[in-house]
Write an enzyme that holds these catalytic residues in place. Structure first.
Site, mmCIF file in Angstrom:
data_model
loop_
_atom_site.group_PDB
_atom_site.id
_atom_site.type_symbol
_atom_site.label_atom_id
_atom_site.label_comp_id
_atom_site.label_asym_id
_atom_site.label_seq_id
_atom_site.Cartn_x
_atom_site.Cartn_y
_atom_site.Cartn_z
ATOM 1 N N TYR A 196 -15.976 47.748 51.988
ATOM 2 C CA TYR A 196 -15.131 47.067 51.014
ATOM 3 C C TYR A 196 -15.448 45.573 51.049
ATOM 4 O O TYR A 196 -15.079 44.859 51.987
ATOM 5 C CB TYR A 196 -13.650 47.287 51.321
ATOM 6 C CG TYR A 196 -13.166 48.714 51.181
ATOM 7 C CD1 TYR A 196 -13.952 49.699 50.582
ATOM 8 C CD2 TYR A 196 -11.909 49.085 51.653
ATOM 9 C CE1 TYR A 196 -13.503 51.004 50.456
ATOM 10 C CE2 TYR A 196 -11.447 50.387 51.519
ATOM 11 C CZ TYR A 196 -12.248 51.343 50.939
ATOM 12 O OH TYR A 196 -11.795 52.632 50.813
ATOM 13 N N HIS B 273 -16.929 58.197 56.045
ATOM 14 C CA HIS B 273 -16.640 57.875 54.651
ATOM 15 C C HIS B 273 -17.316 58.855 53.687
ATOM 16 O O HIS B 273 -16.726 59.266 52.686
ATOM 17 C CB HIS B 273 -17.090 56.442 54.353
ATOM 18 C CG HIS B 273 -16.316 55.772 53.278
ATOM 19 N ND1 HIS B 273 -16.326 54.412 53.085
ATOM 20 C CD2 HIS B 273 -15.490 56.253 52.315
ATOM 21 C CE1 HIS B 273 -15.554 54.094 52.060
ATOM 22 N NE2 HIS B 273 -15.039 55.200 51.574
ATOM 23 N N SER C 60 -5.977 57.030 45.624
ATOM 24 C CA SER C 60 -5.811 56.825 44.177
ATOM 25 C C SER C 60 -4.725 57.721 43.583
ATOM 26 O O SER C 60 -4.916 58.341 42.531
ATOM 27 C CB SER C 60 -7.139 57.049 43.438
ATOM 28 O OG SER C 60 -8.092 56.088 43.800
ATOM 29 N N PRO C 61 -3.549 57.803 44.215
ATOM 30 C CA PRO C 61 -2.483 58.647 43.681
ATOM 31 C C PRO C 61 -1.888 58.104 42.385
ATOM 32 O O PRO C 61 -1.165 58.821 41.685
ATOM 33 C CB PRO C 61 -1.442 58.661 44.803
ATOM 34 C CG PRO C 61 -1.629 57.346 45.484
ATOM 35 C CD PRO C 61 -3.118 57.102 45.453
ATOM 36 N N ARG D 291 -6.196 55.348 39.540
ATOM 37 C CA ARG D 291 -6.975 54.162 39.159
ATOM 38 C C ARG D 291 -6.191 53.256 38.219
ATOM 39 O O ARG D 291 -6.754 52.605 37.343
ATOM 40 C CB ARG D 291 -8.294 54.568 38.486
ATOM 41 C CG ARG D 291 -9.092 55.633 39.206
ATOM 42 C CD ARG D 291 -9.755 55.106 40.452
ATOM 43 N NE ARG D 291 -10.530 56.153 41.123
ATOM 44 C CZ ARG D 291 -11.244 55.946 42.224
ATOM 45 N NH1 ARG D 291 -11.286 54.751 42.774
ATOM 46 N NH2 ARG D 291 -11.917 56.931 42.791
ATOM 47 N N GLY D 292 -4.851 53.258 38.385
ATOM 48 C CA GLY D 292 -4.003 52.386 37.593
ATOM 49 C C GLY D 292 -3.450 52.994 36.326
ATOM 50 O O GLY D 292 -2.651 52.352 35.627
ATOM 51 N N PHE E 159 -1.257 55.219 35.966
ATOM 52 C CA PHE E 159 0.170 55.435 36.066
ATOM 53 C C PHE E 159 0.916 54.144 36.387
ATOM 54 O O PHE E 159 2.038 54.166 36.886
ATOM 55 C CB PHE E 159 0.478 56.504 37.121
ATOM 56 C CG PHE E 159 -0.118 57.844 36.805
ATOM 57 C CD1 PHE E 159 0.252 58.532 35.665
ATOM 58 C CD2 PHE E 159 -1.089 58.406 37.630
ATOM 59 C CE1 PHE E 159 -0.312 59.764 35.360
ATOM 60 C CE2 PHE E 159 -1.655 59.636 37.334
ATOM 61 C CZ PHE E 159 -1.267 60.316 36.186
#
Length: 327
Positions: free
Chosen positions: A56, A121, A200-201, A204-205, A207
């Site tokens: 990251y 990963h 990512s529940p 990816r934005g 919701f």
């Protein structure tokens, strides 16, 4: 905040965790102070499991996290990862040498002497998972990591890994936007006492309080290469997402809160791992852990967003090379 175990008899952490990929601008410009403030407020909410990775920002997320850990290490259950490279000729490297180098680098950047949960990963296709598990178990025996995790693996890989040693958690993308884990990983984790860390529940934005506008994605936004946000697919996806958002608000919740509550309803072994640098967003995410959805509400959600509803695959060709296929 309700707590759930990181694997059978594992450490208890908040049912909602904090992912740090957003700290380095994956979905747009990031602010250091905003990220640090978010971490502090997360602890007050009961969100005490922080997840990062060596890739990251090429270590920048770990370095930023180290600033916070100096004063809060004893309150944070820390996870990081290894196994992805930035070498296009060898994007995944699970060799003992590379994993050792990655672990030592993460420990140094994080400013800690051990990592509570350490993930592979991505699994290098041609390297037996049994060999990788032996490497991870050596790290554990040395006291440099606590529990072992795997990310984006198939059920059969998990089963083979468990024959060698304990696995505490498996990370898979899982949400009302992406439901592939229901084809095996969800069940395998439950059967074997492994936590399913659903990353990512919040899709990816999608919701979030406001629908994202793909036309406004910056050049470094990870979603640029995701087919569900394409000119062809996004208008179709947005129709159902607006319907879900309206339903959430009718219940008195934000879309993110309801999406998190749905993920946590999938089983007591499932934890939600949203990524955010916003305290406001994390408060909405954390509220999902306080909601118990009725059977009628779950049925209504399924009607609005039935399994397989999303137009387009979750990843484009390049990003699809790492996650293991199993159906």
């Amino acid at each position: 905040m309700q707590t759930r175990e990181l694997g059978r008899n594992g450490r208890k952490v908040g049912a909602v965790a904090l992912g740090t990929m957003n700290f380095i601008g994956t979905y747009g410009a990031a602010d250091r102070d905003e990220s640090l403030n978010c971490m502090a407020e997360c602890l007050e909410m009961g969100v005490n499991h922080f997840d990062t990775a060596n890739i990251y920002g090429m270590g920048r997320a770990e370095e930023l996290l180290s600033t916070f850990l100096r004063d809060h290490r004893d309150r944070v259950v820390l996870a990081s990862k290894c196994g992805i490279t930035r070498n296009p000729e060898r994007p995944f490297d699970n060799s003992p040498e590379h994993m050792r180098e990655s672990l030592e680098g993460s420990l140094r950047r994080l400013g800690v002497d051990h990592i509570d949960l350490y993930y592979l990963h991505r699994h290098e296709p041609d390297r037996p998972i049994e060999e990788v598990m032996q490497t991870l178990m050596r790290f554990r025996d040395e006291g440099k990591i606590g529990a072992i995790g795997l990310s984006e693996v198939a059920p059969h890989t998990l089963e083979r890994a468990l024959a060698v040693g304990p696995v505490a958690a498996v990370q898979s993308e899982y949400s009302l936007w992406t439901r592939q884990p229901e084809l095996g990983v969800l069940q395998s984790c439950r059967r074997n006492g492994v936590a399913l860390m659903a990353f990512s529940p919040v899709g990816r934005g999608v919701f979030g309080a406001r629908l994202p506008d793909p036309a406004g994605f910056g050049p470094n936004d990870l979603r640029q290469g995701m087919p569900r946000f394409s000119d062809e697919n996004w208008p179709r996806n947005a129709i159902r997402l607006r319907e879900f958002a309206a339903y959430a608000r009718d219940l008195g919740h934000s879309p993110a809160t309801l999406a998190i509550a749905w993920v946590l309803s999938r089983g007591p072994h499932v934890l939600a791992l949203p990524g955010s640098r916003s305290s406001e967003h994390m408060r909405e995410n954390a509220k999902g852990a306080a909601i118990t959805l009725s059977d009628a509400q779950l049925d209504e959600i399924e009607t609005i967003l039935p399994v397989g509803w999303a137009h387009g695959p979750r990843y484009g060709a390049a990003m699809s090379k790492g996650p293991e296929a199993y159906c």
